[in-house]
Design a protein around this motif. Structure first.
Motif, PDB file in Angstrom:
ATOM      1  N   ASP A 164       0.848  -1.446   0.037  1.00 15.65           N
ATOM      2  CA  ASP A 164      -0.088  -0.066   0.035  1.00 15.65           C
ATOM      3  C   ASP A 164       0.834   1.234  -0.145  1.00 15.65           C
ATOM      4  OD1 ASP A 164      -1.936   1.892   0.156  1.00 15.65           O
ATOM      5  OD2 ASP A 164      -2.689   1.189   2.129  1.00 15.65           O
TER       6      ASP A 164
ATOM      7  N   THR B 265      -2.257   3.115   4.653  1.00 15.64           N
ATOM      8  CA  THR B 265      -3.644   3.071   5.286  1.00 15.64           C
ATOM      9  C   THR B 265      -3.530   2.241   6.471  1.00 15.64           C
ATOM     10  OG1 THR B 265      -4.385   1.681   3.656  1.00 15.64           O
ATOM     11  CG2 THR B 265      -4.830   4.211   3.267  1.00 15.64           C
TER      12      THR B 265
ATOM     13  N   PRO C 127      -5.146  -0.807   8.054  1.00 12.29           N
ATOM     14  CA  PRO C 127      -5.959  -2.066   7.818  1.00 12.29           C
ATOM     15  C   PRO C 127      -6.908  -1.946   8.947  1.00 12.29           C
ATOM     16  CG  PRO C 127      -3.894  -2.901   8.655  1.00 12.29           C
ATOM     17  CD  PRO C 127      -3.505  -1.369   8.592  1.00 12.29           C
TER      18      PRO C 127
ATOM     19  N   ASP D 299      -9.026   0.277  10.365  1.00 15.03           N
ATOM     20  CA  ASP D 299      -9.787   1.483  10.382  1.00 15.03           C
ATOM     21  C   ASP D 299     -10.500   1.336   9.108  1.00 15.03           C
ATOM     22  OD1 ASP D 299     -11.212   3.729  10.469  1.00 15.03           O
ATOM     23  OD2 ASP D 299      -9.324   4.959  10.512  1.00 15.03           O
ATOM     24  N   ALA D 300     -11.852   1.069   9.017  1.00 14.98           N
ATOM     25  CA  ALA D 300     -12.446   0.774   7.909  1.00 14.98           C
ATOM     26  C   ALA D 300     -12.631   2.332   7.165  1.00 14.98           C
ATOM     27  CB  ALA D 300     -13.894   0.364   8.311  1.00 14.98           C
TER      28      ALA D 300
ATOM     29  N   ASP E  80     -10.298   4.440   6.918  1.00 14.63           N
ATOM     30  CA  ASP E  80      -9.007   4.697   6.327  1.00 14.63           C
ATOM     31  C   ASP E  80      -8.645   4.239   4.930  1.00 14.63           C
ATOM     32  OD1 ASP E  80      -6.576   6.244   5.942  1.00 14.63           O
ATOM     33  OD2 ASP E  80      -5.625   5.079   7.421  1.00 14.63           O
ATOM     34  N   VAL E  81      -9.153   4.649   3.890  1.00 12.84           N
ATOM     35  CA  VAL E  81      -9.201   3.939   2.705  1.00 12.84           C
ATOM     36  C   VAL E  81      -8.499   4.884   1.541  1.00 12.84           C
ATOM     37  CG1 VAL E  81     -10.528   2.905   0.654  1.00 12.84           C
ATOM     38  CG2 VAL E  81     -11.482   2.888   3.046  1.00 12.84           C
TER      39      VAL E  81
ATOM     40  N   HIS F  85      -6.702   0.583  -2.222  1.00 10.52           N
ATOM     41  CA  HIS F  85      -7.462  -0.309  -1.327  1.00 10.52           C
ATOM     42  C   HIS F  85      -7.967  -1.379  -2.156  1.00 10.52           C
ATOM     43  CE1 HIS F  85      -9.564  -1.539   2.355  1.00 10.52           C
ATOM     44  NE2 HIS F  85     -10.452  -1.584   1.549  1.00 10.52           N
ATOM     45  N   ALA F  86      -8.786  -1.331  -3.143  1.00 16.33           N
ATOM     46  CA  ALA F  86      -9.207  -2.226  -3.882  1.00 16.33           C
ATOM     47  C   ALA F  86      -8.291  -3.475  -4.500  1.00 16.33           C
ATOM     48  CB  ALA F  86     -10.448  -1.608  -4.985  1.00 16.33           C
TER      49      ALA F  86
ATOM     50  N   ALA G  94      -6.776  -6.176  -1.862  1.00 19.48           N
ATOM     51  CA  ALA G  94      -7.595  -7.073  -1.221  1.00 19.48           C
ATOM     52  C   ALA G  94      -7.016  -8.439  -0.917  1.00 19.48           C
ATOM     53  CB  ALA G  94      -9.047  -7.214  -1.683  1.00 19.48           C
TER      54      ALA G  94
ATOM     55  N   ARG H 211      -7.029  14.899   4.408  1.00 20.65           N
ATOM     56  CA  ARG H 211      -6.775  14.142   3.273  1.00 20.65           C
ATOM     57  C   ARG H 211      -6.300  15.332   2.034  1.00 20.65           C
ATOM     58  NH1 ARG H 211     -12.268  14.920   3.704  1.00 20.65           N
ATOM     59  NH2 ARG H 211     -13.293  16.366   2.137  1.00 20.65           N
TER      60      ARG H 211
ATOM     61  N   HIS I 210      -6.774  10.868  -1.302  1.00 18.84           N
ATOM     62  CA  HIS I 210      -6.212  10.163  -0.512  1.00 18.84           C
ATOM     63  C   HIS I 210      -6.145  10.545   0.945  1.00 18.84           C
ATOM     64  CE1 HIS I 210      -2.052  11.896  -0.427  1.00 18.84           C
ATOM     65  NE2 HIS I 210      -2.328  11.981  -1.500  1.00 18.84           N
TER      66      HIS I 210
END
Length: 694
Positions: free
Chosen positions: A47, A51, A53, A55-56, A58-59, A63-64, A67, A144, A156
């Protein structure tokens, strides 16, 4: 300084730390050592945006695509932002290699992305370009970074602890950025020879054997890192009683700070200080320690006043909020173990010495008063002679052409009254209206090699900007429509010389600020000349902070004198201005002609700066029968040469002739009444909508 850095690291969301101090006080060394004692962070492998991992919310853009990737632990990053960095380097830009080789639009992260969940360090932060400051302010306010440029659109996370260091002699920080620093400290070198010798001893020991030196201090560093980790885990369990919150609000109101950010920062810092001391509830000692770090740079004060906080006044405010029977504050640790230094009493070099009476603390107030960049000292020994102002049309008092025309052996004018100087203020920014291309500075707009990118153009053979930086995005855009005609089916982008575009950047330049000061009898009234000298000294201070070259020409009696040829030594100009006597007639023409000659000489020098002429006068030309026509011809000559100019009008009293305004018209200059040189006064008039002309 160490305490402020640690507390900021314990509560990253509160803001950062500003460290102000003279040269050679280990500001940078302390900041760079902070990252080594901070706990590591968990990140997803690969990454680029670091970010969290866990913290939902903090994307990041990666991120995609990541996975299922494993989580790894790495140290906290200390990302350094150079003062001369480009905008692309800070926020990110188009990925150069992929754009040229594959024709793919991909975002390459900048320093803001790299600093997420870490430390962003700016040395000499007060010298940072304004366009970079604007980007930092946006990121600090929102957490951000938003990038909309070069065909990419990316948002970001960018949450970091902003740490800046600066020397106040080099100029002040923009108020908006200053307020973004949660804490601020002032550091000064100790005056105790024993402490100074210890610094030298350790420095020489490090240079002789860096590995052995680091190994000797490794236990102390591990102990500090363990305490930081323990305090960070404890922060969430610390409670802030309502009584202490009321004390925070009372202290902030008592010191008349701007806004409510100070209250929030002080409360958060008090919680961090309690955790640092191993407590689970905020006490008076925590509030006091937090206020000392969070309030000084937020106080409502004069622009050049030193950011200090009176200890007695702070204690009085706490007494009012908590009552005088509240227990005395606990000792506030300045180091990681409550001792006076970061090593503790038993470091590898033995006892640190008796520091109960630390001379660094004893000297703090003296150091604050002696900062040379903040305030020009008032010359209390200067003779002040009370002289009534001349009535319009009457012969000015104190005229004696024989006396005022005399020179001393050193070329200085002799005779005349000498007025004192008042307290300097934040001066209005005077700058050339048209853009230039002078050396990098902080005054007028200019096309420069560094600065904000404002466009692009084709390089012209032999033109000054033919070797400028390539504007990648515009070069690619120019080439894209021709790819089919050039036979490209796949592979690398096919470029032709005609596609090349160079970036056009806009920054700030330094100028030659030449002061032309009327020292005649019509200016000799004590109060008037004191106001004039104060205004000029404020402008001189502003010129110093903006990296300008300054010169000083005075006129009185029957001629003009170049008191100071253009130089970077503003201190000399200030000294000669304070000693400037007044009296005699007003040879305006001679003063302007002397300035024209100085500017002609300077224009022939390599790397000449664009001139900015500041004429300080009431406009009454009285030397010679044709004084007025000659002054007008001299002004029109300077105007024909294209010299950017300002006329500071010193006329006062109920009956005004407006001669300085007329002179400004002939000079093609902006007319500025002397009371509007003060930026604070000007802002106040604008806020009230007076419509007063400047």
């Amino acid at each position: 300084m160490v305490l402020a850095l640690v507390l900021a690291a314990l509560t990253p969301g509160a803001g950062g730390v500003l460290v102000r101090g003279e040269k050679g006080t280990a500001k940078t060394t302390a900041v760079r050592g902070l990252a080594a004692v901070l706990p590591g962070i968990d990140v997803v492998a690969g990454d680029r945006f670091s970010t969290d991992p866990a913290d939902a919310g903090d994307v990041g853009p990666d991120h995609a695509s990541l996975a299922g990737a494993p989580v790894e632990r790495r140290p906290v990053r200390l990302v350094e932002l150079p003062v001369g960095a480009s905008e692309d380097r800070l926020v990110g830009s188009l990925h150069l290699e992929r754009a040229l080789a594959e024709g793919v639009t991909e975002f390459e992260p900048g320093l803001l992305a790299r600093a997420h969940r870490g430390l962003l360090y700016v040395d000499e932060v007060n010298l940072l370009h304004d366009h970079l400051v604007d980007l930092l302010l946006d990121a600090a306010a929102t957490g951000r970074a938003t990038v909309e440029r070069d065909g990419v659109s990316v948002v970001h996370p960018a949450r970091f602890v902003l740490v800046g260091t600066m020397n106040p002699e080099e100029g002040e920080l923009r108020p908006q950025l200053l307020d973004r620093f949660a804490l601020a400290v002032d550091v000064a070198a100790p005056r105790d020879p024993a402490l100074r010798a210890e610094v030298v001893r350790r420095r020489m020991a490090f240079e002789a054997d860096p590995a052995a030196f680091a190994a000797a201090w490794a236990p102390a560093e591990r102990e500090l890192a363990a305490r930081v980790a323990s305090a960070r885990d404890l922060v969430g369990a610390v409670t802030l009683p309502d009584r202490m919150l009321q004390a925070v609000a009372h202290v902030c109101a008592a010191f008349d700070v701007d806004g409510l950010r100070a209250d929030i920062v002080t409360a958060r810092t008090a919680v961090a200080h309690a955790a640092w001391c191993g407590r689970t509830q905020v006490t008076r000692a925590d509030v006091r320690a937090a206020a000392r770090l969070a309030l000084p740079h937020r106080r409502r004060r004069g622009p050049f006043d030193e950011p200090t906080l009176e200890e007695d006044r702070l204690d009085d405010a706490l007494d009012e909020a908590l009552g005088p029977d509240d227990p005395e504050p606990d000792p506030e640790p300045d180091g990681p173990d409550g001792s006076d230094g970061p090593d503790g009493p038993d470091g590898p070099d033995g006892p640190a010495g008796d520091r109960a009476d630390d001379p660094a603390d004893d000297q703090a107030d003296d150091q604050a008063e002696d900062q040379p960049g903040d305030r020009a000292p008032t010359d209390s020994t200067t003779e002040q002679v009370e002289e009534p102002e001349s009535e319009p049309g009457a012969e000015p008092l104190g005229e004696n052409d024989g006396e005022t025309g005399a020179r001393t052996a050193g070329g200085r004018s002799a005779g005349g009254a000498v007025a004192g100087v008042g307290e300097t203020f934040r001066a209005r920014l005077l700058q050339a209206r048209r853009g230039g291309s002078g050396p990098t500075g902080r005054r007028s707009r200019a096309r420069s090699a560094g600065g904000r990118r404002v466009g692009s153009r084709r390089p012209l053979p032999g033109s000054p900007g033919s070797s400028g930086a390539v504007h990648l995005a515009h070069t690619v855009r120019a080439a894209v429509p021709h790819q089919v005609a050039r036979g490209r089916v796949a592979g690398a982008l096919r470029l032709a010389p005609a596609d090349l575009r160079v970036a056009v950047t806009e920054g700030r330049e330094a100028n030659l600020v030449l002061f032309c000061v009327d020292a005649s009898g019509s200016m000799a009234a004590r109060r008037r000349m004191e106001a004039v000298k104060t205004a000029i000294l404020s402008l001189l201070l502003d010129a110093y902070q903006r990296r300008d070259t300054v010169g000083l020409v005075t006129f009185r009696g029957s001629g003009a004198e170049v008191l100071l040829p253009p130089t970077s030594s503003v201190d000399v100009a200030a000294t000669r201005l304070r000693e400037l006597p007044t009296g005699g007639r007003t040879p305006v023409a001679e003063g302007l002609l002397a300035c024209a000659e100085v500017l002609r000489r300077e224009a022939r020098r390599p790397g000449a700066r664009r001139p900015l002429l500041v004429v300080v006068t009431d406009g009454r030309a009285t030397s010679g029968a044709d004084a007025v026509p000659r002054s007008r011809r001299a002004a029109e000559r300077l105007r024909a040469d294209g010299v950017a100019a300002f006329v500071v009008d010193c006329e006062s009293g109920p009956l005004r002739l407006g001669l300085a305004r007329t002179l400004a018209e002939h000079l093609g200059a902006e007319h500025v009444p002397v009371d509007l040189v003060d930026a604070g006064v000007l802002a106040g008039l604008a806020g009230r909508g007076t419509g007063r002309a400047a």
